[in-house]
Design a protein around this motif. Sequence first.
Motif, PDB file in Angstrom:
ATOM      1  N   ALA A 174     -25.104   7.065  15.615  1.00 52.61           N
ATOM      2  CA  ALA A 174     -23.896   7.381  14.854  1.00 52.61           C
ATOM      3  C   ALA A 174     -23.611   6.285  13.827  1.00 52.61           C
ATOM      4  O   ALA A 174     -23.909   5.107  14.050  1.00 52.61           O
ATOM      5  N   THR A 230     -20.610   5.274  12.750  1.00 46.09           N
ATOM      6  CA  THR A 230     -19.473   4.457  13.177  1.00 46.09           C
ATOM      7  C   THR A 230     -19.088   4.840  14.598  1.00 46.09           C
ATOM      8  O   THR A 230     -19.372   5.952  15.062  1.00 46.09           O
ATOM      9  N   ALA A 231     -18.427   3.895  15.286  1.00 42.71           N
ATOM     10  CA  ALA A 231     -17.932   4.166  16.634  1.00 42.71           C
ATOM     11  C   ALA A 231     -16.891   3.118  16.988  1.00 42.71           C
ATOM     12  O   ALA A 231     -16.848   2.030  16.404  1.00 42.71           O
ATOM     13  N   ARG A 232     -16.055   3.459  17.950  1.00 46.23           N
ATOM     14  CA  ARG A 232     -15.021   2.521  18.384  1.00 46.23           C
ATOM     15  C   ARG A 232     -15.581   1.417  19.253  1.00 46.23           C
ATOM     16  O   ARG A 232     -15.052   0.306  19.292  1.00 46.23           O
ATOM     17  N   ASP A 233     -16.664   1.699  19.976  1.00 45.16           N
ATOM     18  CA  ASP A 233     -17.267   0.714  20.866  1.00 45.16           C
ATOM     19  C   ASP A 233     -18.737   1.059  21.048  1.00 45.16           C
ATOM     20  O   ASP A 233     -19.248   2.022  20.470  1.00 45.16           O
ATOM     21  N   LYS A 278     -20.382   2.307  23.537  1.00 44.52           N
ATOM     22  CA  LYS A 278     -20.661   3.599  24.163  1.00 44.52           C
ATOM     23  C   LYS A 278     -20.635   4.737  23.138  1.00 44.52           C
ATOM     24  O   LYS A 278     -21.320   5.745  23.310  1.00 44.52           O
ATOM     25  N   GLY A 279     -19.860   4.557  22.075  1.00 43.93           N
ATOM     26  CA  GLY A 279     -19.776   5.593  21.062  1.00 43.93           C
ATOM     27  C   GLY A 279     -21.050   5.761  20.252  1.00 43.93           C
ATOM     28  O   GLY A 279     -21.220   6.771  19.565  1.00 43.93           O
ATOM     29  N   GLY A 334     -13.078  -0.838  15.169  1.00 46.24           N
ATOM     30  CA  GLY A 334     -14.341  -0.137  15.366  1.00 46.24           C
ATOM     31  C   GLY A 334     -15.501  -0.841  14.674  1.00 46.24           C
ATOM     32  O   GLY A 334     -15.366  -1.950  14.139  1.00 46.24           O
TER      33      GLY A 334
END
Length: 245
Positions: free
Chosen positions: A30, A32-35, A37-38, A102
Amino acid sequence: MIAALSATLVSLSAAAQRDDLPPVSYPILAETARDAKGFVPGGWKLEIQDTGDLDGDGLPDLAFAVHQRDPSNIVPNGPLCGDTLDTNPRILAVALAQRGGGYRLATQNHSLVPRRDNACAEDGFDSEGVIGGGMDVMRGTLRVRLGRFMSAGGWSMGSITYTFRWQQGALRLIGYDYTNVQRNNGEMKTLSINYVTRRVKIGAGSVGDGDVKTRWSTVPVRPLLTIDEIGDGLEFDPNGLVGSL
């Protein structure tokens, strides 16, 4: 007798090595992600993560590794070193912290940590291996460590550590450290390269012997390699220095 045993071990090791690994396709993580795991795609597992400022903006960036969990990549093996061999690949990645929160994916690599192709060779990235591997962020750099140990088919053991700095939009190699010990005779050799100063330190001695001979040299001036230009981290031989130890 020793020569015969060595020849047998080499033969067994060759038998344990696989050249028919199941084909895999690597997902694009991905954006972008918040953490951490994202960023993990379906069918993969977050294996390790660490944070620290890699791009010098004062924000804690994210470095992580994901490991595929596909049963079809666990192949039959035998009779040496276990009934199965887990050939599932890994992806190493760095995501830079964003001011609003993020992370934004900056790079991903699946070649530095190679897939296992030999059941007698330990998983070099496994932190719980005989020679533990892994990765961490330290003083603005990313360090990736690979362990080397054979339960059969080879006497050598040691580690390889890569030190990367985020520079010009890529992870670039600024340090390489290699150690090797021969378990049959205790012979020890080390190699340390600082690509910023171009200094090379080579050591030779024996385990338990304080008399380690050290010599210094330099590497030529060249652009810093990116992580993708290194390829297989267990096979990489910078400037042919490992082969000449």
